[in-house]
Structure formats: structure tokens, C-alpha cells
Design an enzyme around this catalytic site. Structure first.
Site, PDB file in Angstrom:
ATOM      1  N   GLY A 156      -5.800  -1.198   0.221  1.00  0.00           N
ATOM      2  CA  GLY A 156      -4.835  -0.385   0.937  1.00  0.00           C
ATOM      3  C   GLY A 156      -3.936  -1.267   1.780  1.00  0.00           C
ATOM      4  CD  GLN A 185      -2.180  -3.660   6.829  1.00  0.00           C
ATOM      5  OE1 GLN A 185      -2.176  -2.727   6.038  1.00  0.00           O
ATOM      6  NE2 GLN A 185      -3.214  -4.471   6.968  1.00  0.00           N
ATOM      7  CB  CYS A 216      -8.116  -4.479   8.359  1.00  0.00           C
ATOM      8  SG  CYS A 216      -6.352  -4.241   8.652  1.00  0.00           S
ATOM      9  CG  LEU A 217      -5.484  -6.830   2.980  1.00  0.00           C
ATOM     10  CD1 LEU A 217      -4.314  -6.574   2.042  1.00  0.00           C
ATOM     11  CD2 LEU A 217      -6.405  -7.902   2.409  1.00  0.00           C
ATOM     12  CG  HIS A 269      -8.072   1.284   7.200  1.00  0.00           C
ATOM     13  ND1 HIS A 269      -9.120   0.498   7.635  1.00  0.00           N
ATOM     14  CD2 HIS A 269      -6.986   0.468   7.195  1.00  0.00           C
ATOM     15  CE1 HIS A 269      -8.669  -0.728   7.899  1.00  0.00           C
ATOM     16  NE2 HIS A 269      -7.380  -0.773   7.624  1.00  0.00           N
ATOM     17  CD  GLU A 270      -4.354   0.855   4.488  1.00  0.00           C
ATOM     18  OE1 GLU A 270      -3.509   0.329   5.256  1.00  0.00           O
ATOM     19  OE2 GLU A 270      -5.391   0.273   4.139  1.00  0.00           O
ATOM     20  CG  HIS A 299      -2.647  -0.220   9.503  1.00  0.00           C
ATOM     21  ND1 HIS A 299      -2.834  -1.274  10.360  1.00  0.00           N
ATOM     22  CD2 HIS A 299      -3.579  -0.375   8.522  1.00  0.00           C
ATOM     23  CE1 HIS A 299      -3.836  -2.037   9.917  1.00  0.00           C
ATOM     24  NE2 HIS A 299      -4.306  -1.509   8.814  1.00  0.00           N
TER      25      HIS A 299
HETATM   26 CO    CO Z   1      -5.879  -2.261   7.702  1.00  0.00          CO
END
Ligand code: CO
Length: 175
Positions: free
Chosen positions: A45, A50, A98-99, A140-141, A144
Site C-alpha cells: 500500500g 509518501q 510502513c514504507l 492504514h493508507e 496517511h
Molecule cells: Co504507511
């Protein structure tokens, strides 16, 4: 095109992203680049912020399961201007990463299902109920887009415990 990621410690991750007003070629390209960037980093995701773009766009690759219980990745999905509602009362605790917070994984409690309304890349309306890990990916996304990170959903005690690891990421990835 693979876009550069931003990491924990970058204040952009704490901003609230704005609505996409028009799905023009530039926005469409951003969506495709986000998928490419997510895949290149082995993520499931990604939110636009990000990659430093403050738009309400998320992409996910659903983690699915075969009848034998083996997990595999489904086709990438794009949600523009998502609005979540009707979270289930039932919750589930599962590990997340998370990236933008590399290599750290922690258990997070979230509802098991959620309703999402959004636009797809053609501007057509999506309205559906999402259940299971895919719902978690979307929640989660979506966080953000509001400047919220999954580590914000840990207990105060746990959050304090991981502070040194977060500090390390902050220093390593932001200079
Ligand atoms: Co994330």
C-alpha cells in the site's frame, strides 16, 4: 516511474492531504507511478504523501489467500478521495509495517471491515464494503491522508519503547 519515498521525520507525513479536484493526466500518471513505487519497494500500500504529493490518493495491492491458506498479491487498486465509514465493532490485532518507517513492524488493532467510497482512475464512483486484511491496508493508507501513522495507534507504553528505533530512522533517512 519509481518515485522517491519520504521517511519518518519528514514533516510532510504529518500534513493533511487535499482532495483531488480533477483526475487529469498528471494525476493519472501519479497513480501509476505510485503503484510502480509500491511494487518496487515490495509494499502492499502507498499514499501519495509518501512520495511527497499531498493528494488524497491511495493505492493498495490486496493480500489474498488461496483455499490452502497461501497468501498472494492481487491486482493493484487505486482509490481517489476515499471516505471511510461504518467500521465494524469487531477488531483484529495484526502486524503492520510502513514504507516510510522501514523495517519496523508492530501489532495494530483495527476494525475487521470498513465501507469505502472513492473515485477510481476514470472518475467513476466506488462504494463497497471491504473485509479482512485488505480493509486494514485501506485504513492504514487512509490514515496517511490525515497525517496519521500506524505507530500513532500503538499504546503509549509501546510507543515509548520504540522511540529509539524511530529516532534512528529519523536520523538515517533525513539528511
Ligand atoms: Co504507511
Amino acid at each position: 516511474m519509481i518515485l522517491p519515498l519520504i521517511y519518518y521525520g519528514n514533516n510532510l507525513l504529518r500534513t493533511r492531504s487535499g482532495k483531488v479536484k480533477q483526475i487529469d493526466p498528471e494525476i493519472k500518471q501519479l497513480c501509476f507511478d505510485m503503484i510502480e513505487t509500491m511494487d518496487a519497494n515490495n509494499g502492499v500500500g502507498l499514499a501519495a504523501i509518501q512520495v511527497g504529493k499531498p493528494f488524497r490518493i491511495i493505492v493498495i495491492r490486496p493480500v489474498l489467500e488461496t483455499e490452502n491458506g497461501e497468501s498472494y498479491l492481487g491486482d493493484a487498486e487505486i482509490y481517489i478521495n476515499p471516505v471511510l465509514s461504518n467500521p465494524s465493532e469487531n477488531t483484529e490485532i495484526l502486524s503492520e509495517g510502513c514504507l516510510s518507517i522501514p523495517k519496523l513492524h508492530f501489532d495494530v488493532e483495527r476494525p475487521v471491515s470498513i465501507h469505502i467510497e472513492a473515485l477510481d482512475i476514470n472518475g467513476d464512483k466506488i462504494s463497497k464494503e471491504i473485509i479482512g486484511f485488505k480493509a486494514r491496508e485501506i485504513m492504514h493508507e487512509n490514515d496517511h491522508l490525515n497525517g496519521v501513522l500506524f505507530i500513532d495507534r500503538l499504546s503509549a507504553k509501546k510507543r515509548k519503547e520504540i522511540e529509539p528505533a524511530l529516532k534512528e530512522i529519523k536520523e538515517k533517512f533525513n539528511n
